[in-house]
Enzyme design. Structure first.
Site, PDB file in Angstrom:
ATOM      1  N   GLY A   1      -7.595 -19.379  -8.148  1.00 10.26           N
ATOM      2  CA  GLY A   1      -7.190 -19.486  -9.551  1.00 10.26           C
ATOM      3  C   GLY A   1      -8.433 -19.736 -10.392  1.00 10.26           C
ATOM      4  N   ARG A   2      -8.257 -20.401 -11.518  1.00  9.34           N
ATOM      5  CA  ARG A   2      -9.396 -20.567 -12.433  1.00  9.34           C
ATOM      6  C   ARG A   2     -10.456 -21.493 -11.866  1.00  9.34           C
ATOM      7  NH1 ARG A   2      -7.060 -20.629 -18.510  1.00  9.34           N
ATOM      8  NH2 ARG A   2      -9.270 -20.843 -18.967  1.00  9.34           N
ATOM      9  N   ILE A   3     -10.023 -22.517 -11.112  1.00  8.97           N
ATOM     10  CA  ILE A   3     -11.016 -23.411 -10.495  1.00  8.97           C
ATOM     11  C   ILE A   3     -11.714 -22.673  -9.350  1.00  8.97           C
ATOM     12  CG2 ILE A   3     -11.350 -25.557  -9.183  1.00  8.97           C
ATOM     13  CD1 ILE A   3      -8.928 -26.677 -10.829  1.00  8.97           C
TER      14      ILE A   3
ATOM     15  N   ARG B   1      -4.847 -31.236  -4.973  1.00 12.82           N
ATOM     16  CA  ARG B   1      -3.839 -32.293  -4.904  1.00 12.82           C
ATOM     17  C   ARG B   1      -3.833 -32.837  -3.489  1.00 12.82           C
ATOM     18  NH1 ARG B   1      -4.019 -32.733  -9.767  1.00 12.82           N
ATOM     19  NH2 ARG B   1      -2.378 -32.072 -11.208  1.00 12.82           N
TER      20      ARG B   1
ATOM     21  N   GLU C   1      -2.032 -41.574  -4.636  1.00 10.48           N
ATOM     22  CA  GLU C   1      -3.021 -42.210  -5.521  1.00 10.48           C
ATOM     23  C   GLU C   1      -2.422 -43.389  -6.265  1.00 10.48           C
ATOM     24  OE1 GLU C   1      -4.496 -38.986  -7.935  1.00 10.48           O
ATOM     25  OE2 GLU C   1      -5.109 -37.868  -6.163  1.00 10.48           O
TER      26      GLU C   1
ATOM     27  N   HIS D   1     -10.155 -39.308  -8.210  1.00 12.23           N
ATOM     28  CA  HIS D   1      -9.561 -38.238  -9.035  1.00 12.23           C
ATOM     29  C   HIS D   1     -10.329 -38.078 -10.362  1.00 12.23           C
ATOM     30  CE1 HIS D   1      -5.586 -35.919  -9.829  1.00 12.23           C
ATOM     31  NE2 HIS D   1      -6.573 -35.375 -10.520  1.00 12.23           N
TER      32      HIS D   1
END
Ligand code: 8YV
Length: 316
Positions: free
Chosen positions: A156-158, A235, A264, A282
């Site tokens: 994806g974009r990352i 995630r 988390e 994070h």
């Protein structure tokens, strides 16, 4: 406008102080004490609230929307949509906005974590501060990063921003994504495990939507192998964390760089005690410039909504 005419907004979690200050000048804000009981937290104001601010990690469930019958807009400070019920939002005519300006910083974080683990930066820092160098010790060598094989889970974009960076390190890039991205030109593998088998560094950059729990499992980690480094900026629940703990403890993989965790802010003690693991709370998108931009987008979306103008970064 008198105070009683002011539009009321619900605030979930610890939103950015500058955002709250700016919104507070124009709107009446109500901090939600418990996301499990939005109606109880807000009392009679729940029936008046027309907008809400939340975070991707909390999201906005159908039950939360039901607690706010006049809700019209949910703004998320971040991009993850996995905990926001978009179908429920559509049904209720609630618009949802995100802050799609963080991909570059998250990609940078992935590179930093991979290099830190492989070149032992954080552990070298700890070793030096503990006085081992001054005492005549010899620090351990790390693993090469440049020119190695990088596997990207999630193009994806990352993933794309990361690949661009890794090209500059002369890495051979492959990827796995259930939705292939033919335009990227990188080699597509048939599964995460197949990709891991052909990778020295395995980067997890996928979105955490339905059906993605434990997509990185014991088999994938075993395929990455004893010289492989695993990096997660996506995630925590995408990885079987217990299998990951076993893999770094037993030397099934060489090490891991982790920005996200299953529960988390709780991080397994075993990971905290491990030398070949680098941990971050994070912080993938946490640069001053990006966090300021994210706050600005929240404000612009709320302003556009309240003025009846088109929203800036609407997803629903
Ligand atoms: C943010 C994120 O840091 O955008 C997301 O989905 O998880 C993070 O980039 C987070 O929303 C801010 O707390």
């Amino acid at each position: 406008m008198s105070t009683s005419d002011r539009v009321e907004l619900a605030v979930i979690g610890r939103q950015r102080p500058a955002v709250l200050e700016a919104l507070g000048a124009e709107f009446t804000l109500h901090q939600v004490a418990s996301v499990d009981d939005v109606a109880g937290s807000l009392g009679p104001a729940a029936g008046r609230v027309r907008g809400a601010l939340s975070f991707p990690m909390v999201g906005f469930s159908a039950a939360m929307m039901d607690a706010l019958p006049k809700l019209e807009i949910v703004t998320l400070y971040g991009v993850g949509l996995e905990r926001t019920d978009l179908a429920a939002a559509r049904e209720r005519g609630v618009v949802v906005t995100t802050t799609p300006v963080l991909y570059e910083d998250v990609a940078d974080t992935a590179v930093v974590l991979a290099m830190d683990v492989s070149r032992r930066i954080t552990s070298g820092d700890r070793w030096l501060r503990a006085g081992h160098w001054a005492a005549g010790g010899q620090a351990a060598s790390g693993r090469r990063f440049s020119g190695k094989r990088a596997g990207i889970l999630g193009m994806g974009r990352i993933g794309r921003a990361l690949a661009k960076r890794l090209e500059a390190f002369d890495m051979q890039i492959g990827y796995y994504d259930p939705r292939p991205a033919p335009d990227v030109g990188y080699r597509l593998y048939g599964s995460g495990a197949e990709l891991a088998r052909e990778s020295d560094f395995l980067f997890l950059c996928a979105a955490g939507g339905p059906g993605t729990r434990h997509v990185v499992d014991a088999e994938t980690l075993a395929a990455l192998g004893p010289d492989g480094v695993f990096v997660n900026v996506a995630r925590g629940w995408l990885v079987d964390e217990r299998a990951l703990v076993d893999a770094v403890t037993n030397g099934t993989i060489a090490g891991a760089g982790l920005d996200v965790f299953d529960d988390e802010p709780n991080v397994p003690q075993a990971l905290i005690e491990m030398e070949n693991v680098v941990l971050q709370p994070h912080m993938g998108s946490a640069t001053h410039v990006t966090r300021t931009e994210m706050g600005r987008l929240v404000l612009e979306n709320v302003a556009a909504w309240s003025e009846g103008k088109p929203l800036v970064t609407q997803v629903v």
